[in-house]
Design a protein around this motif. Structure first.
Motif, PDB file in Angstrom:
ATOM      1  N   TYR A 632      14.969  -3.772  49.671  1.00 11.21           N
ATOM      2  CA  TYR A 632      13.646  -4.066  50.197  1.00 11.21           C
ATOM      3  C   TYR A 632      13.540  -5.522  50.646  1.00 11.21           C
ATOM      4  N   LEU A 633      14.277  -6.387  49.943  1.00  6.27           N
ATOM      5  CA  LEU A 633      14.227  -7.814  50.246  1.00  6.27           C
ATOM      6  C   LEU A 633      15.029  -8.138  51.497  1.00  6.27           C
ATOM      7  N   PHE A 634      16.242  -7.576  51.595  1.00  3.71           N
ATOM      8  CA  PHE A 634      17.149  -7.971  52.681  1.00  3.71           C
ATOM      9  C   PHE A 634      17.407  -6.869  53.708  1.00  3.71           C
ATOM     10  N   ARG A 635      17.042  -5.641  53.374  1.00  2.92           N
ATOM     11  CA  ARG A 635      17.207  -4.508  54.282  1.00  2.92           C
ATOM     12  C   ARG A 635      18.647  -4.385  54.802  1.00  2.92           C
ATOM     13  N   SER A 636      19.600  -4.514  53.871  1.00  2.00           N
ATOM     14  CA  SER A 636      21.015  -4.431  54.242  1.00  2.00           C
ATOM     15  C   SER A 636      21.807  -3.808  53.100  1.00  2.00           C
ATOM     16  N   PHE A 637      22.441  -2.643  53.378  1.00  2.00           N
ATOM     17  CA  PHE A 637      23.241  -1.970  52.352  1.00  2.00           C
ATOM     18  C   PHE A 637      24.445  -2.821  51.961  1.00  2.00           C
ATOM     19  N   ARG A 638      25.052  -3.480  52.927  1.00  2.00           N
ATOM     20  CA  ARG A 638      26.217  -4.313  52.613  1.00  2.00           C
ATOM     21  C   ARG A 638      25.836  -5.490  51.725  1.00  2.00           C
ATOM     22  N   MET A 639      24.648  -6.022  51.944  1.00  2.00           N
ATOM     23  CA  MET A 639      24.204  -7.128  51.099  1.00  2.00           C
ATOM     24  C   MET A 639      23.949  -6.664  49.666  1.00  2.00           C
ATOM     25  N   ILE A 640      23.543  -5.399  49.523  1.00  2.00           N
ATOM     26  CA  ILE A 640      23.362  -4.845  48.171  1.00  2.00           C
ATOM     27  C   ILE A 640      24.694  -4.845  47.436  1.00  2.00           C
ATOM     28  N   LEU A 641      25.734  -4.368  48.113  1.00  2.00           N
ATOM     29  CA  LEU A 641      27.052  -4.300  47.482  1.00  2.00           C
ATOM     30  C   LEU A 641      27.551  -5.693  47.107  1.00  2.00           C
ATOM     31  N   ILE A 642      27.393  -6.631  48.032  1.00  2.00           N
ATOM     32  CA  ILE A 642      27.861  -7.991  47.764  1.00  2.00           C
ATOM     33  C   ILE A 642      27.076  -8.623  46.617  1.00  2.00           C
ATOM     34  N   SER A 643      25.776  -8.341  46.542  1.00  2.00           N
ATOM     35  CA  SER A 643      24.961  -8.942  45.488  1.00  2.00           C
ATOM     36  C   SER A 643      25.279  -8.356  44.117  1.00  2.00           C
ATOM     37  N   LEU A 644      25.762  -7.110  44.078  1.00  2.00           N
ATOM     38  CA  LEU A 644      26.054  -6.483  42.788  1.00  2.00           C
ATOM     39  C   LEU A 644      27.379  -6.959  42.199  1.00  2.00           C
ATOM     40  N   VAL A 645      28.337  -7.299  43.052  1.00  2.00           N
ATOM     41  CA  VAL A 645      29.669  -7.679  42.563  1.00  2.00           C
ATOM     42  C   VAL A 645      29.617  -8.829  41.557  1.00  2.00           C
ATOM     43  N   PRO A 646      28.972  -9.961  41.873  1.00  2.00           N
ATOM     44  CA  PRO A 646      28.972 -11.073  40.917  1.00  2.00           C
ATOM     45  C   PRO A 646      28.120 -10.813  39.672  1.00  2.00           C
ATOM     46  N   ASN A 647      27.387  -9.719  39.658  1.00  2.00           N
ATOM     47  CA  ASN A 647      26.594  -9.389  38.481  1.00  2.00           C
ATOM     48  C   ASN A 647      27.233  -8.306  37.620  1.00  2.00           C
ATOM     49  N   LEU A 648      27.997  -7.424  38.241  1.00  2.46           N
ATOM     50  CA  LEU A 648      28.685  -6.386  37.468  1.00  2.46           C
ATOM     51  C   LEU A 648      29.969  -6.919  36.836  1.00  2.46           C
ATOM     52  N   LEU A 649      30.646  -7.845  37.533  1.00  2.00           N
ATOM     53  CA  LEU A 649      31.886  -8.397  36.986  1.00  2.00           C
ATOM     54  C   LEU A 649      31.664  -9.062  35.623  1.00  2.00           C
ATOM     55  N   PRO A 650      30.643  -9.899  35.443  1.00  2.00           N
ATOM     56  CA  PRO A 650      30.415 -10.482  34.103  1.00  2.00           C
ATOM     57  C   PRO A 650      30.178  -9.428  33.021  1.00  2.00           C
ATOM     58  N   LEU A 651      29.510  -8.325  33.384  1.00  2.00           N
ATOM     59  CA  LEU A 651      29.290  -7.263  32.400  1.00  2.00           C
ATOM     60  C   LEU A 651      30.610  -6.634  31.973  1.00  2.00           C
ATOM     61  N   LEU A 652      31.494  -6.417  32.936  1.00  2.00           N
ATOM     62  CA  LEU A 652      32.814  -5.854  32.619  1.00  2.00           C
ATOM     63  C   LEU A 652      33.622  -6.831  31.769  1.00  2.00           C
ATOM     64  N   ILE A 653      33.515  -8.118  32.086  1.00  2.00           N
ATOM     65  CA  ILE A 653      34.234  -9.136  31.294  1.00  2.00           C
ATOM     66  C   ILE A 653      33.732  -9.118  29.855  1.00  2.00           C
ATOM     67  N   THR A 654      32.417  -9.025  29.692  1.00  2.00           N
ATOM     68  CA  THR A 654      31.835  -8.998  28.343  1.00  2.00           C
ATOM     69  C   THR A 654      32.291  -7.760  27.582  1.00  2.00           C
ATOM     70  N   ALA A 655      32.292  -6.612  28.258  1.00  2.00           N
ATOM     71  CA  ALA A 655      32.757  -5.386  27.602  1.00  2.00           C
ATOM     72  C   ALA A 655      34.219  -5.513  27.191  1.00  2.00           C
ATOM     73  N   GLY A 656      35.016  -6.147  28.050  1.00  2.00           N
ATOM     74  CA  GLY A 656      36.417  -6.380  27.711  1.00  2.00           C
ATOM     75  C   GLY A 656      36.566  -7.294  26.517  1.00  2.00           C
ATOM     76  N   MET A 657      35.744  -8.349  26.469  1.00  2.00           N
ATOM     77  CA  MET A 657      35.762  -9.258  25.316  1.00  2.00           C
ATOM     78  C   MET A 657      35.435  -8.507  24.028  1.00  2.00           C
ATOM     79  N   MET A 658      34.467  -7.592  24.094  1.00  2.00           N
ATOM     80  CA  MET A 658      34.106  -6.812  22.911  1.00  2.00           C
ATOM     81  C   MET A 658      35.301  -6.001  22.423  1.00  2.00           C
ATOM     82  N   GLY A 659      36.054  -5.446  23.359  1.00  2.00           N
ATOM     83  CA  GLY A 659      37.241  -4.687  22.965  1.00  2.00           C
ATOM     84  C   GLY A 659      38.295  -5.556  22.320  1.00  2.00           C
ATOM     85  N   PHE A 660      38.585  -6.717  22.909  1.00  2.00           N
ATOM     86  CA  PHE A 660      39.622  -7.603  22.372  1.00  2.00           C
ATOM     87  C   PHE A 660      39.199  -8.238  21.044  1.00  2.00           C
TER      88      PHE A 660
END
Length: 811
Positions: A632-660
């Motif tokens: 709704y803010l940017f009206r761009s599907f590609r921008m949605i994907l790009i905006s999610l990458v830097p936010n999902l990666l930290p979550l995956l890193i945290t989940a990995g830390m929990m495992g280790f």
């Protein structure tokens, strides 16, 4: 219409706030007083958190069990492992201890050596009678030795309940079931139990161990209450310290503290207004409000000081703070609230209440920031030059230059580091485990936790596991075939090292046979078919108080319970034990009986697994909602994907830390992902919104726009991320393991998210500039978080027209 809201609405809001300052302050004061009056409705939880919805099959079975047998968690256990207890002085003191408890109205019954009954055969009247093991105080060591010998060698019926093979002796105190889940239990524990225990230890010098769910729950709940004030104080101290370090201004720090303190008062008031209990989760909300509220203050105050430094006009500065930062901060607070609000859709009462209160208070702290900061500054003199010096700090400039150089010259390194972290995270995620433990999150340094470990070692656990047997007919429990089937199931429990010696009607049947055949321990077995009739005759003629285990059979004789206790073991072991028990139940009872597994241990295990499913659902919903917002803010599907990458990666890193690190998924750590995602996406919105504005200002020159956005938003993102990092780190001082893990993991996630938004996000924009960053893809936005640069006539707060230069409108 939307553009009018963006350009005109916030101007109207600014004028309303600054022209009605007294009225607004009075309204805030009135609301604070009103919510303060609701504090009396706050209640502390006196039960374990039920993580399952009421209509869940496991919960339905547990409620059915409670309806038949009443509250299961009403047992307090006292124990001593010391041969010195078997001296005349100490043994008499031990027996007096049980008398003291038995005299209390809150206690339903006590079983100990003082009132222990032996089952005796009365051959003349063909019935069983009860005989006291101990009659009065003992005078000699020989008497004590005789009692000890009789108990440990000839009374296997009481084994595990009152003693074990290692010489540990116990007393069982059963509380009145009506008070177990009320404040009376707390008062009894603190006013009666603890002083009596202390007096006994002082008199005898013995180390008295205490456990049982009522005792554990009471002390654990009090620890939660004690930590609320600790967290609030620590959060205020650390955030104010960091705030002052950044701004070097006492009054800026004071104003921010006023905002968050009122926010905390509102948080408690909203809890009371909604009549929610304070649980281990809702207790986190007041310090959370402090941690989340301070970044709002940073944005507002930093913008105000920037404007003052730029033109020195207080009226104009305050109006721009509200109209510009108000819009941007609203968007970021909405996304944060959305991360918490996703818990509302779960069917877990615990998570739903947490989500409701947290999301309401996040919006409330935004409103307080928007209103209080400009109003208070409007009554103050302009900031002095020394208070603006932080805007020109060299180390901040060095940090921004490092970010820009990294994005400009080392993008491959950024991608390699991100990919490496992703691979390691996936490996760690494969090692993550789920915890269904009732006691894992309890404060491990507390004395009562050490007592829990003692009872696990000596008596194989304290977490109740119940088996409900429905014979489908009246007095069906007393039939010998039923008893034999129950005995077969109990043998499996005995052979399972993680479970304690079971207690049921089977034990009384064995004890009856032992008593009938002269009290010899070798006769402690179920009666044979030809013996059952005559022994049943003796039981029928006995006095009513001979039925020592009536609490294990209902009044109709249709239902029986088998009670055992479980060690604090991992979820995998619990599931294995559950499967083995169910297999044995299916093969032993077949279709003639309805047999169900229940009890607090099983309910908590199933609740934890249920929360894991809800975690996936709530996190998915949070991602979906925020994606819609970005669309709704940017009206761009590609921008949605790009905006999610830097936010999902930290979550995956945290989940990995929990495992280790071996941190399991459990009710406390399950919140990490939704909380961190809702907060970290704020930085993405700030950066992309500024990037969108710079594109238009720089005639769609990609690189120039990325670097300009990075320089403009990098400092604020760094400030807020540092505050959030240290703010959430406050939770690591907790004595609760789950709260420590929550604080550490959210802090780490937000730190990774800051780096991802400052390095990975601009790198992606530069690398994919041809496919995403052009007029066709990045169309006119529906909302402008940062207003466009333009020249227009404005009216000052004091009615003076000012020709505002475009350069002064710039964010």
């Amino acid at each position: 219409m939307i553009k009018w809201i963006n350009t005109q609405f916030w101007g109207i809001v600014a004028r309303l706030i600054l022209r009605n300052r007294i009225i607004i302050l009075l309204l805030i004061a009135a609301m604070t007083v009103f919510l303060g009056m609701q504090w009396k409705n706050m209640r502390f939880s006196y039960t374990e958190a039920n993580l399952l919805p009421d209509n869940h099959p496991v919960n339905v079975e547990y409620i059915k069990f409670l309806n038949i047998f009443g509250e299961e968690g009403n047992l307090i256990i006292l124990a001593v492992k010391d041969s010195a207890v078997f001296t005349p002085e100490n043994f008499n003191a031990w027996n007096r201890l049980s008398k003291q408890f038995n005299a209390k109205p809150e206690v339903a019954s006590v079983i100990s050596t003082e009132n222990l009954k032996k089952l005796i055969k009365d051959e003349e009247n063909q019935r069983f009678d009860l005989e006291n093991l101990v009659t009065g105080e003992v005078a000699t060591q020989a008497e004590v030795d005789e009692i000890k010998n009789e108990l440990f060698k000839n009374l296997p019926f009481y084994k595990s309940l009152l003693f074990n093979d290692e010489g540990t002796i116990r007393t069982a105190v059963y509380l009145d079931k009506e008070i177990v889940n009320t404040i009376v239990r707390k008062d009894f524990i603190y006013d009666e139990v603890l002083p009596i225990i202390a007096a006994f230890e002082k008199e005898t010098g013995l180390d008295l161990r205490v456990s049982g769910m009522p005792y554990i729950r009471t002390l654990n709940s009090q620890n939660i209450v004690d930590e609320i004030s600790l967290f609030i104080g620590a959060a205020l101290f650390i955030t104010s310290l960091i705030f002052f370090f950044f701004f070097r201004s006492f009054r800026a720090t004071f104003i921010s503290m006023v905002v968050v303190i009122i926010g905390v008062m509102w948080a408690f008031g909203i809890l009371g207004l909604l009549h929610y209990e304070i649980t281990v989760l809702t207790a986190l909300i007041p310090p959370l409000i402090i941690v989340i509220g301070i970044p709002n203050c940073i944005f507002f105050i930093n913008k105000y000081q920037q404007e003052i430094k730029k033109h020195g006009n207080q009226a104009k500065s305050l109006q721009r703070v509200i109209s510009k930062i108000g819009n941007a901060t609203l968007m970021t607070n909405v996304t944060t609230a959305a991360g918490f609000a996703t818990f509302i859709i779960t069917k877990s009462k615990l998570l739903k209440e947490f989500g409701i209160v947290a999301s309401i208070n996040i919006i409330a702290i935004f409103i307080l920031s928007l209103l209080i900061i400009p109003i208070i500054y409007s009554y103050m003199s302009l900031p002095k030059e020394k208070h603006l010096n932080h805007l020109n700090k060299r180390w901040i400039g060095g940090f921004v230059n490092w970010m820009e150089q990294t994005v400009r010259n080392h993008r491959k390194g950024v991608y390699i580091a991100s990919a490496s972290l992703l691979i390691l995270s996936i490996i760690g995620i494969c090692q993550i485990r789920i915890s269904g433990s009732l006691i894992e999150d309890m404060p491990q340094r507390a004395d009562f936790f050490q007592d829990i470990r003692f009872f696990e070692e000596e008596f194989d656990g304290i977490m109740p596991l119940e088996i409900l047997v429905d014979t489908k007919r009246k007095n069906g429990v007393l039939k010998l075939p039923t008893l034999k089937r129950m005995d077969q199931l109990e043998q499996l429990i005995v052979d399972t090292p993680e479970l304690s010696q079971p207690m049921s009607i089977v034990s009384l049947a064995k004890y009856s046979r032992q008593a009938y055949f002269g009290g010899l321990p070798k006769n402690y077995t179920l009666p044979a078919s030809n013996e059952n009739a005559i022994i049943s005759t003796y039981v029928a003629k006995s006095k009513s108080d001979v039925n020592l285990l009536t609490s294990f059979v209902d009044s109709t004789g249709r239902y029986a319970r088998i009670t055992t206790f479980m060690k604090d073991i991992g979820t995998d072991k619990m599931e294995r034990i559950e499967q083995e028990l169910r297999t044995k139940i299916d093969s032993t009872f077949k279709d003639k009986y309805d047999v169900t597994l229940t009890g607090k241990a099983l309910v908590f295990l199933k609740g934890t697994k249920y929360l894991v499913d809800n975690l996936i659902m709530s996190l998915s919903l949070a991602i979906f909602l925020i994606s819609l917002f970005m669309a709704y803010l940017f009206r761009s599907f590609r921008m949605i994907l790009i905006s999610l990458v830097p936010n999902l990666l930290p979550l995956l890193i945290t989940a990995g830390m929990m495992g280790f690190l071996g941190v399991p998924i459990k009710p406390s750590t399950i919140l990490v992902f939704s909380i961190a995602f809702g907060i970290s996406v704020d930085d993405t919105i700030h950066f992309l919104a500024k990037y969108r504005q710079e594109l238009q200002s720089n005639n769609w020159k990609i690189r120039k726009s990325v670097y300009a956005a990075l320089r403009e938003t990098g400092v604020s993102m760094f400030y807020t991320s540092i505050v959030l990092f240290f703010g959430f780190s406050v939770f690591m001082i907790s004595s609760f393991g789950g709260t420590v893990a929550l604080g550490g993991l959210v802090s780490a996630t937000l730190l990774f998210a800051m780096l991802a938004n400052l390095l990975l996000l601009p790198s992606l924009l530069l690398s994919l500039e041809r496919s995403i960053a052009n007029k066709r893809v990045l169309k006119e936005p529906n909302f402008r978080i940062f207003p466009e640069k333009k020249k227009k006539e404005k009216k000052s707060l004091f009615g003076l027209k000012k020709n505002v230069d475009a350069s002064q409108e710039e964010e």
